[in-house]
Scaffold this motif. Structure first.
Motif, PDB file in Angstrom:
ATOM      1  N   LEU A 268      31.754  40.168  42.398  1.00  0.00           N
ATOM      2  CA  LEU A 268      32.838  41.094  42.515  1.00  0.00           C
ATOM      3  C   LEU A 268      32.916  41.728  43.868  1.00  0.00           C
ATOM      4  N   VAL A 269      32.112  42.216  44.640  1.00  0.00           N
ATOM      5  CA  VAL A 269      32.091  42.825  45.631  1.00  0.00           C
ATOM      6  C   VAL A 269      32.811  41.697  46.875  1.00  0.00           C
ATOM      7  N   ALA A 270      32.380  40.451  46.836  1.00  0.00           N
ATOM      8  CA  ALA A 270      32.906  39.383  47.553  1.00  0.00           C
ATOM      9  C   ALA A 270      34.378  39.364  47.705  1.00  0.00           C
ATOM     10  N   LEU A 271      34.998  39.704  46.330  1.00  0.00           N
ATOM     11  CA  LEU A 271      36.395  39.551  46.109  1.00  0.00           C
ATOM     12  C   LEU A 271      37.129  40.721  46.139  1.00  0.00           C
ATOM     13  N   GLY A 272      36.630  41.464  46.421  1.00  0.00           N
ATOM     14  CA  GLY A 272      36.941  43.133  46.768  1.00  0.00           C
ATOM     15  C   GLY A 272      37.183  43.731  45.423  1.00  0.00           C
ATOM     16  N   LEU A 273      36.603  43.315  44.075  1.00  0.00           N
ATOM     17  CA  LEU A 273      36.867  43.992  42.938  1.00  0.00           C
ATOM     18  C   LEU A 273      35.843  44.931  42.658  1.00  0.00           C
ATOM     19  N   LYS A 274      36.102  45.916  41.729  1.00  0.00           N
ATOM     20  CA  LYS A 274      35.411  47.134  41.164  1.00  0.00           C
ATOM     21  C   LYS A 274      34.094  46.193  40.629  1.00  0.00           C
ATOM     22  N   SER A 275      32.662  46.665  40.984  1.00  0.00           N
ATOM     23  CA  SER A 275      31.746  46.375  40.713  1.00  0.00           C
ATOM     24  C   SER A 275      30.844  47.040  39.654  1.00  0.00           C
ATOM     25  N   GLY A 276      31.317  48.216  39.238  1.00  0.00           N
ATOM     26  CA  GLY A 276      30.564  48.811  38.397  1.00  0.00           C
ATOM     27  C   GLY A 276      30.684  48.463  36.919  1.00  0.00           C
ATOM     28  N   GLY A 277      30.238  49.395  35.857  1.00  0.00           N
ATOM     29  CA  GLY A 277      30.506  49.313  34.457  1.00  0.00           C
ATOM     30  C   GLY A 277      29.145  48.435  34.008  1.00  0.00           C
ATOM     31  N   THR A 278      29.300  47.979  32.705  1.00  0.00           N
ATOM     32  CA  THR A 278      28.376  47.381  31.891  1.00  0.00           C
ATOM     33  C   THR A 278      28.337  46.014  32.357  1.00  0.00           C
ATOM     34  N   LEU A 279      27.304  45.155  31.753  1.00  0.00           N
ATOM     35  CA  LEU A 279      27.350  43.754  32.097  1.00  0.00           C
ATOM     36  C   LEU A 279      28.542  42.944  31.602  1.00  0.00           C
ATOM     37  N   GLN A 280      29.033  43.348  30.295  1.00  0.00           N
ATOM     38  CA  GLN A 280      30.039  42.671  29.870  1.00  0.00           C
ATOM     39  C   GLN A 280      31.413  43.027  30.608  1.00  0.00           C
ATOM     40  N   ARG A 282      31.589  43.935  33.685  1.00  0.00           N
ATOM     41  CA  ARG A 282      31.729  43.043  34.985  1.00  0.00           C
ATOM     42  C   ARG A 282      31.853  41.536  34.826  1.00  0.00           C
ATOM     43  N   ALA A 283      31.241  40.945  33.703  1.00  0.00           N
ATOM     44  CA  ALA A 283      31.831  39.479  33.314  1.00  0.00           C
ATOM     45  C   ALA A 283      33.186  39.571  33.142  1.00  0.00           C
ATOM     46  N   GLU A 284      33.932  40.288  32.367  1.00  0.00           N
ATOM     47  CA  GLU A 284      35.167  40.094  32.015  1.00  0.00           C
ATOM     48  C   GLU A 284      36.039  40.124  33.138  1.00  0.00           C
ATOM     49  N   ARG A 285      35.738  41.267  33.937  1.00  0.00           N
ATOM     50  CA  ARG A 285      36.534  41.535  35.102  1.00  0.00           C
ATOM     51  C   ARG A 285      36.509  40.256  36.011  1.00  0.00           C
ATOM     52  N   ASP A 291      41.581  32.136  36.195  1.00  0.00           N
ATOM     53  CA  ASP A 291      42.772  31.493  36.165  1.00  0.00           C
ATOM     54  C   ASP A 291      43.782  32.277  36.639  1.00  0.00           C
ATOM     55  N   THR A 292      43.507  33.504  37.145  1.00  0.00           N
ATOM     56  CA  THR A 292      44.716  34.468  37.886  1.00  0.00           C
ATOM     57  C   THR A 292      44.432  34.791  39.075  1.00  0.00           C
ATOM     58  N   PRO A 293      45.242  34.663  40.046  1.00  0.00           N
ATOM     59  CA  PRO A 293      45.201  35.064  41.525  1.00  0.00           C
ATOM     60  C   PRO A 293      45.169  36.300  41.718  1.00  0.00           C
ATOM     61  N   LEU A 294      44.398  36.558  42.495  1.00  0.00           N
ATOM     62  CA  LEU A 294      44.076  37.904  42.936  1.00  0.00           C
ATOM     63  C   LEU A 294      45.303  38.869  43.296  1.00  0.00           C
ATOM     64  N   GLU A 295      46.183  38.297  43.761  1.00  0.00           N
ATOM     65  CA  GLU A 295      47.316  39.227  44.088  1.00  0.00           C
ATOM     66  C   GLU A 295      48.143  39.502  42.603  1.00  0.00           C
ATOM     67  N   LYS A 296      47.894  38.559  41.681  1.00  0.00           N
ATOM     68  CA  LYS A 296      48.684  39.174  40.353  1.00  0.00           C
ATOM     69  C   LYS A 296      47.907  39.843  39.539  1.00  0.00           C
ATOM     70  N   LEU A 297      46.565  40.170  39.907  1.00  0.00           N
ATOM     71  CA  LEU A 297      45.738  41.315  39.058  1.00  0.00           C
ATOM     72  C   LEU A 297      46.068  42.728  39.267  1.00  0.00           C
ATOM     73  N   ASP A 298      46.058  43.388  38.194  1.00  0.00           N
ATOM     74  CA  ASP A 298      46.245  44.721  38.155  1.00  0.00           C
ATOM     75  C   ASP A 298      45.451  45.511  39.322  1.00  0.00           C
ATOM     76  N   LYS A 299      46.121  46.577  40.082  1.00  0.00           N
ATOM     77  CA  LYS A 299      45.389  47.201  40.994  1.00  0.00           C
ATOM     78  C   LYS A 299      44.260  48.093  40.485  1.00  0.00           C
TER      79      LYS A 299
END
Length: 509
Positions: A268-280, A282-285, A291-299
């Motif tokens: 997650l850190v490598a992709l610039g996404l939030k890395s906190g939360g539970t194990l599930q 993190r996996a969902e994020r 299947d979704t490009p990073l530019e189309k993800l919610d901020k």
């Protein structure tokens, strides 16, 4: 005698010419061994460095920034503050020379030939480890341990590491931007430079690196540096080979959760996404990016640092580019050194493979043969026998061969408690001792017959337990003489011992 600046200049020129003649004379001698070649190269290198330092001093003298040389030349011509007086300057100089020789009456002219011979026989101190064999092999064990214990490395054998350490392009680019990889590359480059300077002292490494840097700058501008191509798109999405986790292998979030929280956080850190939360969480994020490009993800899925870097004009991005360029340049220099040391690297690998092929038994047997051959050639029969492995002595009074020692298992110790904790060395001696007097005596002391049933039994308690079980089993079929011993009277009647005794006591028989 260098009391004047002009005398210092003359002595410096003489020193440079003297060293140049010694270098020419030394290079005319062809070294017989690699060790002699290294000594010669280091001698020449040391003399070249002395010439360079002396030349720099001469340049400073000729530049004459403090006008000391100009004043001294004027003084030799008799120019003083009061006017020109040539004779006064001459006699002042003569007085100075006489005063010098009065203070140093033992001063003599040094024989240049003797000094030349001493310099040509000099053996410079060159530091090599035992693994490097005086510059023949590379010692890469410390770097190998650093490689296999890092995040960017893989657990491979030392011989395989010698093949891949010169190929940094096989490591994902994202892992190269870590501080751990930068430290590894700095240590690797420093190690190769130090080895190259010891084995090739006459090579101009600064000129080699300047050429490498010029070629690297051109390749970097044209995006032709292997492993550092600009494959990161404007959206910030990394290609699959540069992500920490390949999502193509996972079809559900539950499968992705098995990777563990640390790996998920790193991805997650490598992709610039939030890395906190539970194990599930993190996996969902992370699974969203399959299947979704990073530019189309919610901020809301992105870390705050990512948005901040966009607002401050991309300063962290520029810093990352500079860091990438520095690491890539170190890799380019490392590759150049590997090309120059290619023959040494090949010899190092062959030596490692050869050592791995030789088993311990073969090495010991080879060493034993050398020792026996040395003992045979020795004429001193009273010389102390060299036996570091404590091998048994043979019929000739010398240690038996190591292969025979291993064949009979003489390195295995068997203790027998029945024999008073006596030790028997080797399986053959252990099996034979059950029929020998020491074991038989121990069994008699225990009151136990020494039969085949007690073979391989060395413990007193085990022998007693086995003898007790044998007695219990024999008690069911034990012959009872009172009931089973037969007696016959005069008339031919048959009685057992007890009945016959009773009838005889009553006078009936």
């Amino acid at each position: 005698m260098s009391s004047t600046l002009l005398e210092v200049t003359r002595a410096a020129h003489e020193e440079v010419e003297r060293l140049e003649r010694i270098i020419v004379k030394d290079l005319q001698n062809e070294p017989a061994t690699n060790k002699d070649r290294l000594f010669q190269s280091h001698r020449v290198r040391n003399m070249i460095e002395t010439i360079m330092s002396t030349t720099h001093k001469l340049v400073e003298i000729y530049e004459d920034k403090d006008s000391a040389r100009k004043d001294e030349i004027a003084a030799l011509g008799g120019q003083t503050a009061t006017g020109t007086n040539v004779f006064s300057a001459f006699y002042d100089r003569l007085k100075e020379i006489r005063e010098y020789h009065r203070r140093h009456p033992a001063a003599r002219v040094v024989d240049a030939n003797e000094e030349h011979e001493a310099l040509l026989k000099e053996e410079p101190v060159i530091e090599f480890t035992g693994e490097e064999a005086f510059g023949k092999y590379l010692d890469m064990h410390e770097l190998y341990n650093q490689f296999i214990n890092s995040k960017f490395g893989v657990p491979i054998e030392y011989s395989a590491y010698l093949d891949v350490f010169s190929q940094p392009h096989s490591i994902p680019r994202k892992l190269k931007l870590t501080r751990q990889y930068r430290e590894y590359m700095e240590n690797l480059l420093e190690h190769l430079i130090y080895f190259f300077q010891r084995t090739e002292p006459l090579q101009d490494l600064d000129r080699i690196f300047s050429k490498v840097t010029a070629e690297f700058e051109e390749q970097w501008e044209n995006d032709n540096v292997q492993g550092w191509e600009k494959d990161v798109k404007e959206s910030g999405q990394l290609p699959p080979q540069h992500t920490v986790i390949d999502l193509d292998y996972y079809s559900t979030v539950e499968e992705l959760m098995e990777v563990g929280p640390d790996k998920l956080k790193e991805a997650l850190v490598a992709l610039g996404l939030k890395s906190g939360g539970t194990l599930q969480q993190r996996a969902e994020r992370l699974f969203l990016t399959k299947d979704t490009p990073l530019e189309k993800l919610d901020k809301k899925h992105f870390a705050k640092r990512s948005h901040g870097s966009e607002q401050n004009g991309g300063a962290p991005a520029l810093k990352e580019v500079d860091n990438s360029k520095e690491i890539a340049l170190m890799e380019a220099k490392m590759k150049k050194l590997c090309d120059l040391l290619s023959e040494t690297i090949v010899q190092t690998k062959e030596n490692v493979v050869k050592k791995q092929a030789l088993t311990y038994d073969e090495m010991e047997a080879e060493r034993e043969e050398e020792e026996m051959q040395a003992d045979t050639e020795s004429d001193d029969e009273e010389q102390q026998i060299y036996n570091p492995l404590k091998l048994p002595m043979g019929w000739d009074g010398k240690p038996i061969p190591y292969w025979l020692y291993k064949l009979h298992g003489l390195g295995q110790e068997f203790k027998c408690e029945i024999c008073g904790n006596y030790s028997y060395w080797g399986r053959r001696a252990f099996e034979r001792h059950f029929k020998e007097w020491r074991h038989q005596h121990g069994m008699r002391c225990l009151g136990i017959p020494n039969t085949k049933n007690f073979n391989e039994i060395t413990s007193i308690e085990e022998a007693k337990e086995l003898w007790k079980k044998i007695q219990e089993r024999q008690g069911l079929n034990k012959w009872r003489p009172d009931l089973e011993e037969e007696y016959e009277d005069r008339e031919g009647n048959i009685y057992n011992k007890k009945t016959y005794t009773d009838l005889q006591r009553q006078g009936l028989i």
